[in-house]
Design a protein around this motif. Sequence first.
Motif, PDB file in Angstrom:
ATOM      1  N   PHE A  20       6.588  -2.030   2.115  1.00  0.00           N
ATOM      2  CA  PHE A  20       5.901  -0.740   2.148  1.00  0.00           C
ATOM      3  C   PHE A  20       6.303   0.114   0.942  1.00  0.00           C
ATOM      4  N   ALA A  23       5.016  -1.371  -2.333  1.00  0.00           N
ATOM      5  CA  ALA A  23       3.554  -1.318  -2.378  1.00  0.00           C
ATOM      6  C   ALA A  23       3.077   0.103  -2.675  1.00  0.00           C
ATOM      7  N   VAL A  24       3.724   1.094  -2.065  1.00  0.00           N
ATOM      8  CA  VAL A  24       3.318   2.473  -2.312  1.00  0.00           C
ATOM      9  C   VAL A  24       3.749   2.927  -3.706  1.00  0.00           C
ATOM     10  N   THR A  28       0.337   1.547  -5.938  1.00  0.00           N
ATOM     11  CA  THR A  28      -0.689   2.595  -5.907  1.00  0.00           C
ATOM     12  C   THR A  28      -0.592   3.559  -7.097  1.00  0.00           C
ATOM     13  N   LEU A  82      -0.251  -0.855   9.557  1.00  0.00           N
ATOM     14  CA  LEU A  82       0.347  -1.216   8.269  1.00  0.00           C
ATOM     15  C   LEU A  82      -0.416  -2.391   7.673  1.00  0.00           C
ATOM     16  N   PHE A  84       0.183  -4.087   3.930  1.00  0.00           N
ATOM     17  CA  PHE A  84       0.803  -4.002   2.610  1.00  0.00           C
ATOM     18  C   PHE A  84       1.231  -5.376   2.117  1.00  0.00           C
ATOM     19  N   ALA A 122      -6.377   0.451  -0.785  1.00  0.00           N
ATOM     20  CA  ALA A 122      -6.754  -0.504   0.263  1.00  0.00           C
ATOM     21  C   ALA A 122      -8.254  -0.514   0.539  1.00  0.00           C
TER      22      ALA A 122
END
Length: 159
Positions: A20, A23-24, A28, A82, A84, A122
């Motif tokens: 998480f 990925a964030v 992003t 979730l 991810f 996403a």
Amino acid sequence: MDVRIRPLVRDDSAAVGRIFFLAVHEGTRTAYTAAERLAWAGETIDLASWATRVAQLQGRVAELNGEPVGVMTIDARGYIDLAFVLPSCAGRGIGARLLRACAARAADLGATALSAHASLVARPFFEAQGWHVEAQEIVERRGVPLRRFRMTGPLPTDR
């Protein structure tokens, strides 16, 4: 590529927190500002919080050569909380495999459709899987507004 999809277990909490967080914060970057990413994922991985959260969820983990690289959770209503994949593994079909596995689990639990709140990153993934946007939303995290999309999708019939 030796990817294995398996059930999410309590002991996955540290790996889920790491997936998480990366990925964030990394995945992003093109869609969210540094302030938005910080509000969303924090400065560090809160292992205690992830242990509590993972204990309450069911879903699937993708492993590449035995290491967790992706996670997706699902509930009996077909809601994906979730979704991810590590940025280093993005674009390899891992998310689609997780989605198929979670959709099968949701169908087994009695769900008739799938839904999620998708980030700007996403959204294209879910649209490529046949999903559509129900509404754009603004949510606040740590005082910072973040844009996301309420999306729905069909349960695959090729189970």
